[in-house]
Design an enzyme around this catalytic site. Structure first.
Site, PDB file in Angstrom:
ATOM      1  N   CYS A  12       0.875  -1.180   0.000  1.00 10.85           N
ATOM      2  CA  CYS A  12       0.000   0.000   0.000  1.00 10.85           C
ATOM      3  C   CYS A  12       0.907   1.223   0.000  1.00 10.85           C
ATOM      4  O   CYS A  12       2.115   1.100  -0.168  1.00 10.85           O
ATOM      5  CB  CYS A  12      -0.950  -0.006   1.189  1.00 10.85           C
ATOM      6  SG  CYS A  12      -0.161   0.334   2.768  1.00 10.85           S
ATOM      7  N   GLY A  13       0.351   2.384   0.202  1.00 16.26           N
ATOM      8  CA  GLY A  13       1.146   3.599   0.100  1.00 16.26           C
ATOM      9  C   GLY A  13       2.237   3.710   1.155  1.00 16.26           C
ATOM     10  O   GLY A  13       3.363   4.069   0.864  1.00 16.26           O
TER      11      GLY A  13
END
Lengths: 95, 169
Positions: A12-13
């Site tokens: 994810c980020g």
């Protein structure tokens, strides 16, 4: 079921919130199905350096540099919508 | 349960960090103001504000839930002193880009901003909270709640119920 542990890279980020939730959901669902997995979390930007030796990448955001490793891009583990289908997809990829 | 260091609901969710009926012009203002509040109250250090904005640009955080849309902005632990959840129910929705598809915009009516420090201790609670947000009835109840105290109670009740069923699963 299958021999040896399969490896999933969850991206994810920031690798702190979103991928934590995704990794836990996947682990629970696969455990229920008797599938043993090793899940590694990372930031999207780290995927190219961590993808080696993984059987599958599951990501909530755009990733590149995954080579031949299949990628599932989904937010179903966060929204709850379509989660079952994604688990089935993951199971298929791990076969 | 696991070790005593595991974060519980009350460690993360505070009544004074729940905002109801607040108005922001747009996403940037919402993120700046909310992150600023976490800095003001000592949960985060000032660079947290820009970090939240940058992270939102690179990796949008709005979730395409079936009913009311919720955004879950967060960033890495670098500028976080203490973990906290800052929850805002907006008077008027603001546009966020969708985490699932950055080309899609969502009208977000709730923002759940996470300041997270102890990644290892927070997994259970985080998973439970997100699972609670997946319940359309819960977001409807929060949307209709008269005030922030009631929003707090709704979150607490559902997190407790959900973590019980998740423990005994």
């Amino acid at each position: 079921m299958m021999k040896g542990k399969k490896r999933i890279l969850v991206a994810c980020g920031t690798a702190i919130a979103t991928s934590t939730v995704v990794a836990r959901k996947i682990e629970e669902e696969l455990t229920k199905r008797g599938i043993d997995v090793v899940i590694t979390q990372c930031k999207a930007a780290e995927v190219p350096s961590k993808v080696d030796g993984q059987d599958l990448v599951v990501t909530t955001t755009f990733v590149s540099g995954t080579g031949n490793v299949p990628v599932i891009h989904t937010v179903s583990f966060l929204t709850g919508i379509g989660m079952e289908q994604d688990i089935e997809k993951i199971v298929e990829y791990l076969k | 349960m696991m070790g005593s260091g595991v974060l519980q609901f009350k460690d993360l969710v505070k009544e004074d960090l729940i905002l109801s009926g607040i108005t922001y012009l747009d996403k940037e203002e919402a993120l700046r103001e909310m992150a600023g509040m976490l800095v003001e109250k000592g949960y985060c250090r000032p660079p947290f504000i820009d970090a939240i904005l940058a992270r939102e640009r690179a990796h949008p955080s709005a979730l395409p839930m079936p009913g009311h849309k919720i955004a879950i902005p967060h960033t890495d632990a670098t500028y976080v002193n203490r973990s906290a959840l800052l929850f805002a129910r907006l008077e008027k929705p603001v546009e966020f880009r969708s985490m699932g598809d950055p080309n899609e915009t969502l009208e977000v009516s709730m923002i759940s901003m996470f300041a997270l420090k102890e990644k290892k201790l927070i997994g259970d609670l985080l998973e439970t909270l997100i699972t609670v947000y997946q319940d359309e009835a819960v977001l409807n109840a929060i949307y209709d709640a008269p005030d922030s105290i009631e929003i707090y109670r709704i979150l607490q009740k559902h997190v407790q119920e959900k973590s019980k069923t998740m423990d005994t699963r």
